[in-house]
Design an enzyme around this catalytic site. Structure first.
Site, short mmCIF file in Angstrom:
data_model
loop_
_atom_site.label_atom_id
_atom_site.label_comp_id
_atom_site.label_asym_id
_atom_site.label_seq_id
_atom_site.Cartn_x
_atom_site.Cartn_y
_atom_site.Cartn_z
N HIS A 43 -67.42 9.24 -95.22
CA HIS A 43 -68.42 8.42 -96.22
C HIS A 43 -69.57 7.97 -95.43
O HIS A 43 -69.76 6.83 -94.99
CB HIS A 43 -67.56 7.20 -96.99
CG HIS A 43 -68.29 6.60 -97.85
ND1 HIS A 43 -68.06 6.14 -99.14
CD2 HIS A 43 -69.85 6.18 -97.94
CE1 HIS A 43 -68.72 5.49 -99.92
NE2 HIS A 43 -69.95 5.62 -99.32
N GLU A 70 -68.07 11.54 -99.30
CA GLU A 70 -68.45 10.58 -100.27
C GLU A 70 -69.64 9.99 -100.22
O GLU A 70 -70.10 9.77 -98.92
CB GLU A 70 -67.21 9.68 -100.00
CG GLU A 70 -65.84 9.96 -100.45
CD GLU A 70 -65.04 8.79 -100.22
OE1 GLU A 70 -63.82 9.02 -100.93
OE2 GLU A 70 -65.23 7.86 -99.92
N HIS A 191 -58.69 4.25 -102.35
CA HIS A 191 -58.96 2.98 -101.84
C HIS A 191 -57.82 1.86 -102.21
O HIS A 191 -57.14 1.60 -102.94
CB HIS A 191 -60.04 2.30 -102.87
CG HIS A 191 -60.79 1.20 -102.44
ND1 HIS A 191 -61.88 1.19 -101.69
CD2 HIS A 191 -60.64 -0.14 -102.15
CE1 HIS A 191 -62.43 0.40 -101.15
NE2 HIS A 191 -61.60 -0.71 -101.59
#
Length: 238
Positions: A43, A70, A191
């Site tokens: 990410h 991401e 998450h």
């Protein structure tokens, strides 16, 4: 069985803290795959506080499983990076500049037209698209009309409430996943999933395609070792 994609952002954070190349991000990605991981997730953020843009190109050369990038697609630099590196999957996250970590999904109703346009950009490049959403049926239904291939269920609320009442914690995710599956969407999740709550989540979301786990997995690896930790997480998905 859902696939396990290991997010290696925290490895990059550790490397950057000393300004050198230890630990070596490329070697860690290779080892994660060798130890059983079925994907590598990164990410990148504009300040490159963990994953650097060059890391993406270096990893693309060696990742042999699934490479998932991401990030905030409202940043042109991110769009250019994804199109240039051609990962197997891009996960679109509604981050804002300077955000410490992702903390909410897309409002797929309010952002419907924008999502249609940006998803088309990546789809036209042959990249599978997943979009970050909260476990709200209406948001899932609107996601289905954006053209995305998959959604990624944002699981922080589940993780936070798991120890209090796991049945209540999982309930909105079951409804959201059922709606997504009925609409033909693939289902990812991520998450704050960890060794305590992952198995229950996977057991109750039977159409789950993939989980992306970074912070908890890397933290556990400090105690159990990276190879053993990856095997432990795979065991929770079996």
């Amino acid at each position: 069985m859902a696939r396990l994609s290991v997010n290696i952002n925290k490895i990059a954070t550790l490397r950057n803290s000393r300004g050198g190349d230890n630990p070596n991000l490329v070697q860690v990605a290779k080892d994660c795959e060798r130890f059983g991981a079925e994907g590598i997730t990164v990410h990148p953020r504009p300040d490159e506080r963990h994953i650097r843009y060059q890391d993406v190109f270096d990893l693309k050369k060696i990742v042999t499983t699934e490479f998932n990038i991401e990030g905030n697609c409202q940043e042109q630099k991110f769009i250019d990076l994804v199109l240039a590196s051609q990962p197997e999957q891009v996960t679109l996250v509604p981050d804002v500049l300077g955000q410490i970590t992702s903390n909410h999904g897309w409002d797929t109703i309010a952002n419907q037209q924008y999502l249609k346009e940006i998803i088309a950009v990546f789809k036209n490049a042959g990249i599978r698209v997943s979009i970050f959403v909260d476990p709200v049926v209406e948001m899932v239904e609107a996601a289905a009309t954006t053209g995305t291939h998959r959604i990624e269920l944002y699981t922080e609320a589940y993780a936070h409430n798991y120890a209090v009442n796991k049945e209540d914690a999982i309930a909105p995710y079951i409804k959201a996943a059922e709606a997504a599956h009925k609409l033909g969407l693939g289902i990812n999740a991520g998450h704050d999933l960890d060794l305590q709550n992952l198995q229950y989540f996977a057991q109750n979301i039977p159409a789950l395609d993939e989980v992306s786990i970074g912070h908890a997995l890397i933290s556990d690896a400090l105690y159990y070792g990276l190879e053993n930790t990856i095997q432990m997480y795979l065991g929770k998905l079996a």
